[in-house]
Design a protein around this motif. Structure first.
Motif, PDB file in Angstrom:
ATOM      1  N   MET A   1       0.841  -1.199   0.000  1.00 32.51           N
ATOM      2  CA  MET A   1       0.000   0.000   0.000  1.00 32.51           C
ATOM      3  C   MET A   1       0.875   1.248   0.000  1.00 32.51           C
ATOM      4  O   MET A   1       1.881   1.304   0.699  1.00 32.51           O
ATOM      5  N   GLN A   2       0.480   2.234  -0.799  1.00 29.09           N
ATOM      6  CA  GLN A   2       1.258   3.461  -0.910  1.00 29.09           C
ATOM      7  C   GLN A   2       0.869   4.474   0.167  1.00 29.09           C
ATOM      8  O   GLN A   2      -0.288   4.550   0.576  1.00 29.09           O
ATOM      9  N   VAL A   3       1.857   5.245   0.585  1.00 27.50           N
ATOM     10  CA  VAL A   3       1.652   6.294   1.579  1.00 27.50           C
ATOM     11  C   VAL A   3       1.898   7.638   0.899  1.00 27.50           C
ATOM     12  O   VAL A   3       2.993   7.881   0.379  1.00 27.50           O
ATOM     13  N   VAL A   4       0.895   8.489   0.904  1.00 24.25           N
ATOM     14  CA  VAL A   4       1.006   9.833   0.346  1.00 24.25           C
ATOM     15  C   VAL A   4       1.300  10.794   1.494  1.00 24.25           C
ATOM     16  O   VAL A   4       0.552  10.832   2.476  1.00 24.25           O
ATOM     17  N   VAL A   5       2.375  11.549   1.387  1.00 23.90           N
ATOM     18  CA  VAL A   5       2.744  12.509   2.433  1.00 23.90           C
ATOM     19  C   VAL A   5       2.625  13.916   1.871  1.00 23.90           C
ATOM     20  O   VAL A   5       3.236  14.244   0.850  1.00 23.90           O
ATOM     21  N   LEU A   6       1.848  14.743   2.540  1.00 29.11           N
ATOM     22  CA  LEU A   6       1.654  16.130   2.113  1.00 29.11           C
ATOM     23  C   LEU A   6       2.801  16.985   2.609  1.00 29.11           C
ATOM     24  O   LEU A   6       2.958  17.196   3.815  1.00 29.11           O
ATOM     25  N   ALA A   7       3.623  17.457   1.680  1.00 29.84           N
ATOM     26  CA  ALA A   7       4.833  18.206   2.043  1.00 29.84           C
ATOM     27  C   ALA A   7       4.989  19.443   1.180  1.00 29.84           C
ATOM     28  O   ALA A   7       6.093  19.836   0.839  1.00 29.84           O
ATOM     29  N   GLY A   8       3.865  20.089   0.835  1.00 27.64           N
ATOM     30  CA  GLY A   8       3.934  21.173  -0.128  1.00 27.64           C
ATOM     31  C   GLY A   8       3.672  22.553   0.414  1.00 27.64           C
ATOM     32  O   GLY A   8       3.574  23.507  -0.353  1.00 27.64           O
ATOM     33  N   GLY A   9       3.534  22.683   1.741  1.00 31.25           N
ATOM     34  CA  GLY A   9       3.221  23.979   2.322  1.00 31.25           C
ATOM     35  C   GLY A   9       4.353  24.980   2.195  1.00 31.25           C
ATOM     36  O   GLY A   9       5.406  24.698   1.630  1.00 31.25           O
ATOM     37  N   GLN A  10       4.128  26.148   2.759  1.00 36.62           N
ATOM     38  CA  GLN A  10       5.109  27.222   2.661  1.00 36.62           C
ATOM     39  C   GLN A  10       6.305  26.982   3.580  1.00 36.62           C
ATOM     40  O   GLN A  10       6.387  25.969   4.269  1.00 36.62           O
ATOM     41  N   ARG A  11       7.201  27.947   3.617  1.00 33.02           N
ATOM     42  CA  ARG A  11       8.460  27.799   4.335  1.00 33.02           C
ATOM     43  C   ARG A  11       8.260  27.436   5.801  1.00 33.02           C
ATOM     44  O   ARG A  11       7.263  27.769   6.424  1.00 33.02           O
ATOM     45  N   SER A  12       9.247  26.766   6.350  1.00 33.36           N
ATOM     46  CA  SER A  12       9.198  26.344   7.742  1.00 33.36           C
ATOM     47  C   SER A  12       9.232  27.536   8.675  1.00 33.36           C
ATOM     48  O   SER A  12       9.961  28.496   8.467  1.00 33.36           O
ATOM     49  N   THR A  13       8.442  27.451   9.728  1.00 30.19           N
ATOM     50  CA  THR A  13       8.491  28.444  10.805  1.00 30.19           C
ATOM     51  C   THR A  13       8.832  27.764  12.128  1.00 30.19           C
ATOM     52  O   THR A  13       8.643  28.337  13.185  1.00 30.19           O
ATOM     53  N   ILE A  14       9.329  26.538  12.038  1.00 31.98           N
ATOM     54  CA  ILE A  14       9.550  25.770  13.266  1.00 31.98           C
ATOM     55  C   ILE A  14      11.024  25.618  13.600  1.00 31.98           C
ATOM     56  O   ILE A  14      11.377  24.917  14.537  1.00 31.98           O
ATOM     57  N   SER A  15      11.890  26.263  12.823  1.00 31.43           N
ATOM     58  CA  SER A  15      13.314  26.140  13.090  1.00 31.43           C
ATOM     59  C   SER A  15      13.994  27.461  12.774  1.00 31.43           C
ATOM     60  O   SER A  15      14.107  27.853  11.623  1.00 31.43           O
ATOM     61  N   ASN A  16      14.436  28.155  13.806  1.00 27.51           N
ATOM     62  CA  ASN A  16      15.026  29.482  13.627  1.00 27.51           C
ATOM     63  C   ASN A  16      16.208  29.474  12.662  1.00 27.51           C
ATOM     64  O   ASN A  16      16.401  30.396  11.889  1.00 27.51           O
TER      65      ASN A  16
END
Length: 254
Positions: A1-16
């Motif tokens: 079974m395939q796993v689709v991962v959504l990774a298309g959002g905007q720039r990271s704000t979780i790592s300074n």
């Protein structure tokens, strides 16, 4: 079974120190969060992934194209332009990275990878949530229920919308800012039948398309998860997860 991962959002704000990268590529313990998510699925024997990219998708493509190098020790002879691999380490993964658009909604991103789905059922996961959900058990539950879509739900973290769920697991109502301690929220992990693509029309978030088009028809069932689940949305979230990883007690690690 395939796993689709959504990774298309905007720039990271979780790592300074890592601004300007896709959020799933922000590191936890020296590894991209995307790697942690994929390892969680791999622990259950799910090794075929479709990554829905958007913002700086080339960074994700390059990571997997050079994965073999990143994971191994190497000697580079600059004079002869040769590379010697030492202690080579890799994963038993097949990864398809798709550019699903810079400003696409999550519903559009999933709709645009239809041609890459091989089987009748597939999984969709968020690129910024960590969990210890027993994925194989959830897949089995989905098959038993015979619905078009199964949504994992967990206890709200304090900043999530709450779901009113009946005894059969069907969603009755979505409530926002609900203080009730017994509430549930979307954990952003789905098992979907391929016929779900008929419901993915329009520029809307995936969860809205599923609730609007399937919940009222009794075709969206929930899978209650009582264990660890957390979205990694802020710098503090990332630091907390990194502390767990470095201490060797990361709940999502198998």
């Amino acid at each position: 079974m395939q796993v689709v991962v959504l990774a298309g959002g905007q720039r990271s704000t979780i790592s300074n120190e890592q601004e300007g990268i896709p959020k799933p590529m922000a590191e936890i313990g020296g590894k991209p969060m995307l790697w942690h998510i994929m390892k969680s699925f791999s622990a259950y024997g799910l090794n075929e992934f479709i990554i829905c990219g958007g913002y700086k998708v080339d960074m994700i493509k390059e990571y997997f194209m050079d994965y073999y190098i990143y994971q191994s020790d190497i000697t580079v002879d600059l004079k002869t332009n040769t590379v010697e691999i030492h202690r080579n380490r890799t994963e038993d993964w097949k990864v398809t990275v798709v550019d699903t658009g810079l400003y696409s909604s999550t519903g559009q991103r999933v709709a645009r990878i239809k041609e890459y789905i091989d089987g009748d059922t597939f999984i969709v996961a968020s690129g910024d949530c960590l969990f210890d959900i027993d994925v194989n058990r959830m897949i089995a539950y989905h098959g038993e229920q015979g619905k078009t879509a199964t949504m994992a739900v967990a206890r709200p973290t304090g900043r999530n919308e709450a779901l009113d769920i009946d005894e059969a697991g069907l969603i009755k109502k979505i409530q926002r800012n609900d203080p009730v301690n017994e509430a549930w929220t979307n954990a952003w992990l789905y098992v979907l039948d391929k016929k779900v693509f008929d419901s993915l029309q329009g520029d809307y978030a995936l969860e809205n398309l599923l609730t609007d088009n399937l919940a009222g028809k009794g075709q969206l069932i929930t899978y209650k998860h009582h264990g660890f689940w957390t979205p990694v949305e802020t710098y503090r979230d990332r630091v907390n997860m990194e502390n767990l990883w470095n201490a060797g007690i990361a709940p999502w690690a198998k």
